[in-house]
Scaffold this active site. Sequence first.
Site, PDB file in Angstrom:
ATOM      1  N   VAL A   1       0.803  -1.107   0.067  1.00  0.00           N
ATOM      2  CA  VAL A   1       0.109  -0.021  -0.025  1.00  0.00           C
ATOM      3  C   VAL A   1       0.584   1.047  -0.034  1.00  0.00           C
ATOM      4  O   VAL A   1       0.751   1.994  -0.987  1.00  0.00           O
ATOM      5  CB  VAL A   1      -0.883  -0.028   1.237  1.00  0.00           C
ATOM      6  CG1 VAL A   1      -2.014   1.213   1.223  1.00  0.00           C
ATOM      7  CG2 VAL A   1      -1.812  -1.172   1.377  1.00  0.00           C
ATOM      8  N   CYS A   2       1.756   1.328   1.095  1.00  0.00           N
ATOM      9  CA  CYS A   2       2.279   2.543   1.347  1.00  0.00           C
ATOM     10  C   CYS A   2       3.532   2.850   0.384  1.00  0.00           C
ATOM     11  O   CYS A   2       4.213   3.804   0.320  1.00  0.00           O
ATOM     12  CB  CYS A   2       2.798   2.699   2.610  1.00  0.00           C
ATOM     13  SG  CYS A   2       1.177   2.761   3.761  1.00  0.00           S
TER      14      CYS A   2
END
Length: 229
Positions: free
Chosen positions: A137-138
């Site tokens: 995700v990040c």
Amino acid sequence: MKKLILSSIIALIASYSFAQKPSPALLSPTNHTLVLIDYQSQMAFAVKNQPVELLRNNAALTAGASKIFNIPTVVTTVAAKSFSGPVFPEINEFYPASATTIIDRTTMNSWEDLNAHKAITGKGKKILVMGGLWTSVCIVGPALSAINEGYTVYVITDASGDVSKEAHEQSITRMVQAGARPITSLQYLLELQRDWARSETYKGTTDLIKKYGGAYGIGIQYAQEVIKH
């Protein structure tokens, strides 16, 4: 004759010292920005692709390397006060919250946050090195976004973590397919040092490895104290 021999020796030394130019694909202290993303307690609780203690050591090697070599560095968090919590002590060791502006966001993709994007792109480097939580995700979000805008992106794979080994590995595969370049934390540090004759960073590099470099660090300690090397 003596002058000829002396000039030949000087030429030989010069050719040995500067035999080849390094590849532009190698990282140097001046050609990139490091982005440390969401090294926070809540984000670490779910990490399963590697032991958290190893992740913390790898994060420390990465952050420490950036300090030793004065790398332009951006530290960013997500929802620090409401959910994700404080950054790792290993990050604070080199980037204390009291002395560093840590950019907090609500967006999962830091590239979509105005302040984070401005801080990263404002460093003026077209090469970005990223590590953090979670990989899927990040890290995927800003890595793919930066590549789309023409940046060269390296991802420090062993200083990044995810909720499963598959989630981490598939995310790395996805980024590599898009053009990202995988690298590890120790590789990052040693690529910056490159030459053990660089005395100005030698002690900092070996001290960092002794503290966070696992078996290699113990080996350096042994060599320095027993072999006296």
